[in-house]
Design a protein around this motif. Structure first.
Motif, PDB file in Angstrom:
ATOM      1  N   GLY A 181      50.228  -6.360  23.378  1.00 16.10           N
ATOM      2  CA  GLY A 181      51.339  -5.680  22.720  1.00 16.10           C
ATOM      3  C   GLY A 181      50.950  -4.994  21.429  1.00 16.10           C
ATOM      4  O   GLY A 181      51.713  -4.999  20.470  1.00 16.10           O
ATOM      5  N   VAL A 182      49.735  -4.414  21.408  1.00 17.88           N
ATOM      6  CA  VAL A 182      49.274  -3.669  20.236  1.00 17.88           C
ATOM      7  C   VAL A 182      48.946  -2.239  20.669  1.00 17.88           C
ATOM      8  O   VAL A 182      48.888  -1.935  21.858  1.00 17.88           O
ATOM      9  CB  VAL A 182      48.023  -4.326  19.586  1.00 17.88           C
ATOM     10  CG1 VAL A 182      48.340  -5.728  19.107  1.00 17.88           C
ATOM     11  CG2 VAL A 182      46.837  -4.334  20.537  1.00 17.88           C
ATOM     12  N   GLU A 183      48.706  -1.382  19.697  1.00 17.52           N
ATOM     13  CA  GLU A 183      48.353  -0.005  20.007  1.00 17.52           C
ATOM     14  C   GLU A 183      46.896   0.097  20.416  1.00 17.52           C
ATOM     15  O   GLU A 183      46.050  -0.692  19.961  1.00 17.52           O
ATOM     16  CB  GLU A 183      48.605   0.888  18.791  1.00 17.52           C
ATOM     17  CG  GLU A 183      50.077   1.061  18.468  1.00 17.52           C
ATOM     18  CD  GLU A 183      50.312   2.053  17.336  1.00 17.52           C
ATOM     19  OE1 GLU A 183      49.488   2.965  17.160  1.00 17.52           O
ATOM     20  OE2 GLU A 183      51.321   1.894  16.644  1.00 17.52           O
ATOM     21  N   LEU A 184      46.604   1.063  21.275  1.00 16.94           N
ATOM     22  CA  LEU A 184      45.232   1.360  21.672  1.00 16.94           C
ATOM     23  C   LEU A 184      44.386   1.562  20.425  1.00 16.94           C
ATOM     24  O   LEU A 184      44.799   2.255  19.496  1.00 16.94           O
ATOM     25  CB  LEU A 184      45.207   2.625  22.537  1.00 16.94           C
ATOM     26  CG  LEU A 184      43.853   3.123  22.989  1.00 16.94           C
ATOM     27  CD1 LEU A 184      43.212   2.151  23.966  1.00 16.94           C
ATOM     28  CD2 LEU A 184      43.995   4.494  23.639  1.00 16.94           C
ATOM     29  N   GLY A 185      43.236   0.939  20.365  1.00 16.00           N
ATOM     30  CA  GLY A 185      42.328   1.097  19.229  1.00 16.00           C
ATOM     31  C   GLY A 185      42.568   0.149  18.073  1.00 16.00           C
ATOM     32  O   GLY A 185      41.808   0.151  17.108  1.00 16.00           O
ATOM     33  N   THR A 186      43.619  -0.690  18.154  1.00 21.21           N
ATOM     34  CA  THR A 186      43.879  -1.669  17.100  1.00 21.21           C
ATOM     35  C   THR A 186      42.659  -2.575  16.937  1.00 21.21           C
ATOM     36  O   THR A 186      42.056  -3.007  17.913  1.00 21.21           O
ATOM     37  CB  THR A 186      45.107  -2.534  17.461  1.00 21.21           C
ATOM     38  OG1 THR A 186      46.261  -1.696  17.522  1.00 21.21           O
ATOM     39  CG2 THR A 186      45.333  -3.651  16.450  1.00 21.21           C
TER      40      THR A 186
END
Length: 119
Positions: A76-81
């Motif tokens: 549930g995080v953004e791509l590249g986090t």
């Protein structure tokens, strides 16, 4: 080389059902399956021991890596986090690595703490 490897992918969630960890492991010598219910109800080290795999040493490296699309979706995080990552290499008595675990953690939901003794 020439050995069958058992691969397991799993996601751990906290008490509120929020995913915080994405694990991929590879283990040599698994004869009894790592079932979903067993992985949810007992420590992984116990499952290894049930399979006759007795780790004597685990080397661990902590780092950070950018979340891939798959891992970002699962956590549930953004791509590249930037994720806290750990690679664990589990060895048996003769020094052979039989278990590799890669863990990726959402840093907003997970902290890694250590206590170090000083002589």
């Amino acid at each position: 080389k020439g050995e069958q490897v058992h691969r397991v992918v799993r996601v751990n969630s906290n008490g509120e059902g929020q995913p915080y960890a994405y694990y991929v492991s590879w283990t040599v010598g698994v004869s009894k399956s790592f079932t979903k219910s067993k992985l949810e109800s007992m420590p992984r080290i116990k499952l290894l021991r049930e399979n006759g795999i007795n780790l004597t040493e685990v080397k661990q490296v902590l780092s950070a890596h950018a979340a891939t699309a798959r891992v970002a979706s699962e956590l549930g995080v953004e791509l590249g986090t930037s994720l806290l990552t750990v690679r664990r290499l589990g060895q048996i008595a003769d020094g052979i690595v039989v278990d590799v675990l890669d863990g990726m953690y959402n840093p907003k939901r997970y902290q890694y703490a250590m206590i170090m003794s000083i002589d």
